[in-house]
Design a protein around this motif. Sequence first.
Motif, PDB file in Angstrom:
ATOM      1  N   SER A 109      -0.126   2.548   7.622  1.00 47.17           N
ATOM      2  CA  SER A 109      -1.195   3.155   7.448  1.00 47.17           C
ATOM      3  C   SER A 109      -0.784   4.472   7.205  1.00 47.17           C
ATOM      4  O   SER A 109      -1.642   5.249   6.480  1.00 47.17           O
ATOM      5  N   CYS A 110      -0.102   5.078   8.257  1.00 58.74           N
ATOM      6  CA  CYS A 110       0.190   6.613   7.945  1.00 58.74           C
ATOM      7  C   CYS A 110       0.905   6.822   6.759  1.00 58.74           C
ATOM      8  O   CYS A 110       0.971   8.111   6.471  1.00 58.74           O
ATOM      9  N   GLN A 111       1.714   5.919   5.890  1.00 55.94           N
ATOM     10  CA  GLN A 111       2.428   6.138   4.873  1.00 55.94           C
ATOM     11  C   GLN A 111       1.257   6.349   3.777  1.00 55.94           C
ATOM     12  O   GLN A 111       1.481   7.228   2.751  1.00 55.94           O
ATOM     13  N   LEU A 112       0.185   5.680   3.914  1.00 53.27           N
ATOM     14  CA  LEU A 112      -1.075   6.033   2.888  1.00 53.27           C
ATOM     15  C   LEU A 112      -1.801   7.248   3.055  1.00 53.27           C
ATOM     16  O   LEU A 112      -2.026   8.017   2.428  1.00 53.27           O
ATOM     17  N   VAL A 113      -2.162   7.348   4.423  1.00 52.30           N
ATOM     18  CA  VAL A 113      -2.835   8.617   5.011  1.00 52.30           C
ATOM     19  C   VAL A 113      -2.258   9.059   6.348  1.00 52.30           C
ATOM     20  O   VAL A 113      -2.304   8.283   7.148  1.00 52.30           O
ATOM     21  N   ALA A 114      -1.601  10.245   6.077  1.00 53.58           N
ATOM     22  CA  ALA A 114      -0.961  10.688   7.358  1.00 53.58           C
ATOM     23  C   ALA A 114      -2.027  11.020   8.633  1.00 53.58           C
ATOM     24  O   ALA A 114      -3.119  11.336   8.099  1.00 53.58           O
TER      25      ALA A 114
END
Length: 138
Positions: A109-114
């Motif tokens: 998920s952090c790859q999509l939105v940090a």
Amino acid sequence: MKQTSVVRNLTLWSVDRQPIDTFIRYDIADPYAVTLEFVDDHGRTTVSYLFGRELLIDGLHELVGQDLVVVGPHDADGYTTLSLTPEHGALPMDFYVATAVLTEFVEASCQLVASGSERFHLSIDQVIAHLLHGRWAA
């Protein structure tokens, strides 16, 4: 086409060691939240919990949350406790989940939105629709 969501099958274990299949979902349309969906034998969602992604991130390292959703490390290495209360005043349901699976989901998920940059991914139209209608527009 750019990926806009992360969905993982997530097996929760009840205190009596019964596996419960769920799905955990993150979508950039609601960048602050994750959804945990309990499904029936036919794959239909029966109950869902919407809670902050930051709660999940922090819960990998320390006990966080209150009331409806509480997340934190379990005494047994490699597991995270997830406590869900179906409604205010009801007794919480405690589950255990493999920390590695949650960590992989959070990282994806952090790859999509940090983490910390969620505000840059909100649409003002979606925010207004949410405020007016009590739900996120698709």
